[in-house]
Structure formats: C-alpha cells, structure tokens
Write an enzyme that holds these catalytic residues in place. Structure first.
Site, short mmCIF file in Angstrom:
data_model
loop_
_atom_site.label_atom_id
_atom_site.label_comp_id
_atom_site.label_asym_id
_atom_site.label_seq_id
_atom_site.Cartn_x
_atom_site.Cartn_y
_atom_site.Cartn_z
N HIS A 232 0.87 -1.19 0.00
CA HIS A 232 0.00 0.00 0.00
C HIS A 232 0.90 1.24 0.00
CE1 HIS A 232 -3.53 2.32 0.44
NE2 HIS A 232 -3.79 2.17 1.73
N HIS A 273 -2.15 -1.23 -11.18
CA HIS A 273 -3.09 -0.72 -10.17
C HIS A 273 -4.27 -1.68 -10.03
CE1 HIS A 273 -5.63 2.11 -7.92
NE2 HIS A 273 -4.48 2.65 -7.58
N ASP A 328 2.94 6.29 -7.82
CA ASP A 328 4.23 6.22 -7.14
C ASP A 328 5.42 6.31 -8.07
OD1 ASP A 328 3.17 5.99 -4.54
OD2 ASP A 328 2.70 3.90 -4.89
N1 HAX Z 1 5.03 -5.79 -11.87
C1 HAX Z 1 5.01 -7.14 -11.82
N2 HAX Z 1 3.88 -7.88 -11.78
C2 HAX Z 1 2.72 -7.21 -11.81
C3 HAX Z 1 2.66 -5.81 -11.88
C4 HAX Z 1 3.87 -5.09 -11.89
N3 HAX Z 1 3.92 -3.76 -11.93
N4 HAX Z 1 1.37 -5.42 -11.89
C5 HAX Z 1 0.64 -6.55 -11.81
N5 HAX Z 1 1.45 -7.63 -11.74
C6 HAX Z 1 1.05 -9.02 -11.60
C7 HAX Z 1 0.39 -9.21 -10.22
O1 HAX Z 1 1.34 -9.44 -9.20
C8 HAX Z 1 -0.50 -10.41 -10.46
O2 HAX Z 1 0.31 -11.58 -10.41
P1 HAX Z 1 -0.28 -12.97 -9.77
O3 HAX Z 1 -1.44 -13.33 -10.63
O4 HAX Z 1 0.89 -13.86 -9.87
O5 HAX Z 1 -0.70 -12.64 -8.37
C9 HAX Z 1 -0.93 -10.21 -11.92
O6 HAX Z 1 0.05 -9.35 -12.52
C10 HAX Z 1 -2.29 -9.57 -12.08
O7 HAX Z 1 -2.31 -8.39 -11.28
P2 HAX Z 1 -3.37 -7.23 -11.52
O8 HAX Z 1 -4.73 -7.81 -11.39
O9 HAX Z 1 -3.03 -6.52 -12.78
O10 HAX Z 1 -3.05 -6.23 -10.32
P3 HAX Z 1 -3.33 -6.39 -8.76
O11 HAX Z 1 -4.58 -5.67 -8.47
O12 HAX Z 1 -3.23 -7.82 -8.32
O13 HAX Z 1 -2.09 -5.63 -8.16
C11 HAX Z 1 -0.57 -3.85 -7.72
C12 HAX Z 1 -2.00 -4.23 -8.20
C13 HAX Z 1 -0.49 -2.33 -7.63
C14 HAX Z 1 -0.31 -4.46 -6.32
C15 HAX Z 1 0.44 -4.39 -8.77
O14 HAX Z 1 0.20 -3.78 -10.01
C16 HAX Z 1 1.88 -4.18 -8.35
O15 HAX Z 1 2.42 -4.98 -7.59
N6 HAX Z 1 2.55 -3.08 -8.87
C17 HAX Z 1 3.91 -2.80 -8.50
C18 HAX Z 1 3.97 -2.18 -7.10
C19 HAX Z 1 3.46 -0.76 -7.09
O16 HAX Z 1 3.83 0.08 -7.90
N7 HAX Z 1 2.55 -0.47 -6.13
C20 HAX Z 1 1.96 0.86 -5.97
C21 HAX Z 1 0.52 0.91 -6.43
C22 HAX Z 1 -0.09 2.27 -6.24
C23 HAX Z 1 -0.85 2.34 -4.93
O17 HAX Z 1 -2.00 1.94 -4.85
N8 HAX Z 1 -0.21 2.83 -3.88
O18 HAX Z 1 -0.81 2.89 -2.63
#
Ligand code: HAX
Length: 392
Positions: A232, A273, A328
């Site tokens: 988060h 996201h 971010d």
């Molecule tokens: N890098 C690598 N893998 C990623 C990814 C990324 N940037 N974005 C999504 N994925 C992966 C997920 O881990 C998930 O894998 P699994 O099926 O193996 O679990 C798959 O792709 C499908 O994910 P999704 O449905 O597209 O996205 P989620 O809702 O599960 O996850 C996240 C959203 C933000 C957690 C994810 O995109 C991520 O981990 N991003 C990188 C970290 C990041 O930048 N976080 C900040 C987000 C902004 C925010 O809300 N801040 O508070």
C-alpha cells in the site's frame, strides 16, 4: 443484495468472490472522491489534474465542505487551522523523545504520535478532532523527522500562519532558495494524495475502526498502520529504491532491467493498479512538475524512460490488468530531488495527506442515516473446514 424488490441489485456475491479482499464488492457510498478506472481520481467531482496546483488548505476545505471555498472562506479556513495549530498539546510528543533515534519505521512513529496527540486532546467530535489533527500535522511531522535524525525537538518556533507545508519546511530549518522547490513539490504531493475513494486499505481501515465509535485519533492511527504496508503506502519508498537500482536512463539498459526483474518474479514498481486501467493522471502531474523542478536529475531521467518502456514490456503479459504508470512512479524521485534523501520517510507524507480525506470520510459516515451514522462494520465470513466437534 437487497430485500427490497424495487431496488436494483448492485452485485451478486458468489463463492468466487470470497477470500478476495472484498475486491469490487460494493459496501457503501463516498462523497469525497471517486476513482474512474480511466480518468483517475476526482475530488467531489473535480478531476485531480484540475486541482493539482491549488493550495492544500483549499482542497481540505473541498473534501470537508464538498465545495471549493471563495477567497474569504479560504482565508478564514487558513486562520482557523493556524489557531488550532497554536493550541497544539506539544508536550504530548515527548513520548517520541523516549524512542531511540532512527529506530523502527517512520510510519510507526507517525501512528504513535497521532495516538499521543489523541491522549492529550480528544474532544470526541470527529470534525473538531479531524481539523485539529490536520492543523497539527506539520509540527508532528517535523518532530518525527528531527527526533529520528537525532536532532532534538524543532528549534524554530512553529509559524502556522505561513501555511501547512511552509510551516513544516520552516520547522525543519530549511529556508531560502532550498525551501522553494521543496515547498512546491510537497504542496502538490499533499493535494494528489489526500483521497482515493472509499475502499483503499487505509481509508477503509480508518472508517472500520471509527464505525465502532472509536475516537478520530484512534481511527487515524489504525489507518496509518494500514498505510504502512509495502503493498500500500510504502510502495512509494520501494519505487525510488527501484529507480536507483536501475541507475541508468539508457533505454536498452532500462528494458533489460525491467525484463530481468520480471524474470526474477519481482514487481516493476510504479506500474499497475488494482482499479485504474490507464496511466494515473497523478503520475502525469508529477512528471510535468519534475520537468520544471528537476529536469536534469538522474533519477528523473530514468523515470521518464521507464514510463515509456515498462508499459510495453508489462503489456506483453495478458495477466497484468494495467501496465501503465501509477502515482508512485515519480513521487519518490521528486521528493529526493528537493532534498528528502531517505525513502523510508516518503510514506509519512502520504499519511499526512490522507488524514484529510479519511477524516472527511469518517465525518460523512457519522452523519449517515439521518445522523445515526453507518453502523459498526460487520461483514459476513462463511465458516469452512470446521466440523462440529463435541467434547467427550
Ligand atoms: N510488476 C510485476 N507484476 C505485476 C505488476 C507489476 N507492476 N502489476 C501486476 N502484476 C502481476 C500481479 O502481481 C498479479 O500476479 P499474480 O497473478 O501472480 O498474483 C498479476 O500481474 C495480475 O495483477 P493485476 O490484477 O493486474 O493487479 P493487482 O490488483 O493484483 O495488483 C498492484 C496491483 C499495484 C499491487 C500491482 O500492479 C503491483 O504490484 N505493482 C507494483 C507495485 C506498485 O507500484 N505499487 C503501488 C501501487 C499504487 C498504490 O496503490 N499505492 O498505494
């Protein structure tokens, strides 16, 4: 969903929706903001990019009052916040002096500092407490930065009439030219991070705790603990660390790095996201600000290249719902460029901003149902794998 046949069914909860963290399941209404999956967050109907350059104090007014202030109201609101800051029970923060400088995470200090202010001065009225806490955040934040750094309590006296961000920077002892870009970046950072709908983890947690009629301070401390998780709010810290690990703005090297991180099953920070399905307008706003404030910064140059390359590479994986930049991607780089060199502090800025949105949402929930408030949160969990057992 509803017993009333006249009301449309919003959502039918099926077995596949269980154990998914309430993903997509409607649970309430939100008056402060909504998130459009393409256009991003809107505060009280205004797209965030229209508000990015405005005074943080005016945006707090907007979230509380559901309209922007006129010039007179804006001045009066700033005076009110300054008066509340003057009344800060600063002695309460001595509890932070008993902690070892540098120990724990700054978010733990923030959560504790909020609780300490609440112990000293809870009025019991969530609106009063919300405004008091908002007004006193600059001094709490500066105290955390200085004590953790081993510098003791702020030496410059608080000058809340300067404005919230301006007072924080002044309390840190930064002045002159050095303070100008710092103030500019922080003001935009606060506005962009104040609210993001009702269901994000920290906001939801704060409202959950508040629904049991806990104090605003106890609710907000819980919200900050929720925000502190690496998936988060703490992602903004990881993002800068990620950019620094790339260490180059050569497109070939950036692409190679992104591919190697994915191959190692590590996240590409700053992209993706849970709700958005396009680039977050808050990312675009910060990159535009960076082009003015720190165009030659090495990390910023990397961010600009990464913004082009990462979506192409992530887009090759159909599992990833949103390959585009999130809020971010650049925020840590900008904070670093204007003098905040320790990424572990970045989430406290996020927390500072979010206190406005979460307070406003708690107040709205307390007013719901004709003033009775939203009842205590109590979602249903289905008992499984627990056969009835009788004592012999
Ligand atoms: N890098 C690598 N893998 C990623 C990814 C990324 N940037 N974005 C999504 N994925 C992966 C997920 O881990 C998930 O894998 P699994 O099926 O193996 O679990 C798959 O792709 C499908 O994910 P999704 O449905 O597209 O996205 P989620 O809702 O599960 O996850 C996240 C959203 C933000 C957690 C994810 O995109 C991520 O981990 N991003 C990188 C970290 C990041 O930048 N976080 C900040 C987000 C902004 C925010 O809300 N801040 O508070």
């Amino acid at each position: 969903m509803t017993d009333n046949e006249d009301e449309p069914t919003l959502f039918e909860v099926k077995d596949k929706h269980l154990d998914t963290g309430l993903r997509g399941i409607p649970v309430g209404t939100c008056r402060t903001s909504f998130v459009d999956s393409i256009k991003g967050v809107h505060y009280v109907g205004y797209p965030i990019t229209d508000l990015a350059e405005m005074d943080p104090e005016d945006i707090i007014f907007l979230l509380f009052e559901k309209r922007l202030p006129n010039r007179h109201e804006s001045q009066e609101f700033r005076k009110d916040l300054a008066a509340r800051a003057e009344e800060m029970p600063a002695g309460a923060l001595r509890v932070l002096e008993s902690l070892t400088p540098g120990s724990g995470h700054p978010m733990d200090w923030l959560s504790l500092g909020i609780q300490a202010l609440g112990i000293a001065d809870t009025t019991g009225d969530v609106r009063e407490d919300g405004l008091n806490l908002i007004a006193r955040m600059p001094e709490l934040m500066a105290t955390i930065f200085l004590l953790r750094g081993g510098h003791g309590l702020p030496e410059s006296g608080s000058e809340p009439e300067k404005g919230m961000v301006e007072n924080f920077v002044h309390l840190l002892g930064v002045s002159g030219k050095d303070s100008e870009d710092m103030i500019r970046v922080l003001r935009t950072f606060l506005v962009l991070h104040m609210d993001h709908g009702g269901g994000n983890l920290s906001t939801f947690s704060g409202k959950c705790v508040a629904s049991g009629k806990a104090s605003l301070y106890a609710s907000m401390s819980s919200a900050m603990n929720a925000l502190s998780g690496p998936l988060h709010g703490r992602a903004n810290q990881s993002c800068l660390e990620f950019i620094q690990r790339i260490g180059s703005s050569d497109p070939d090297k950036v692409e190679k790095f992104v591919r190697s991180e994915l191959a190692a099953k590590r996240p590409v920070y700053g992209f993706g996201h849970a709700v958005l399905r396009a680039e977050d307008p808050r990312a675009a706003a910060q990159i535009a600000l960076g082009s003015e404030v720190c165009p030659d910064d090495d990390n910023f140059k990397t961010v600009k290249v990464l913004r082009e390359i990462a979506p192409k590479v992530l887009g090759e994986n159909p599992k990833i719902s949103n390959p585009f930049a999130n809020v971010d991607v650049a925020s840590g780089t900008l904070l670093h460029a204007v003098g905040f060199h320790k990424p572990e502090y970045f989430t406290t800025f996020f927390g500072w901003a979010r206190i406005a949105g979460i307070s406003a949402q708690i107040i709205d929930e307390r007013k719901a149902r004709g003033g009775r408030g939203v009842p205590i949160y109590r979602p249903k969990y289905i008992g499984r794998d627990q056969p009835v057992q009788r004592l012999e």
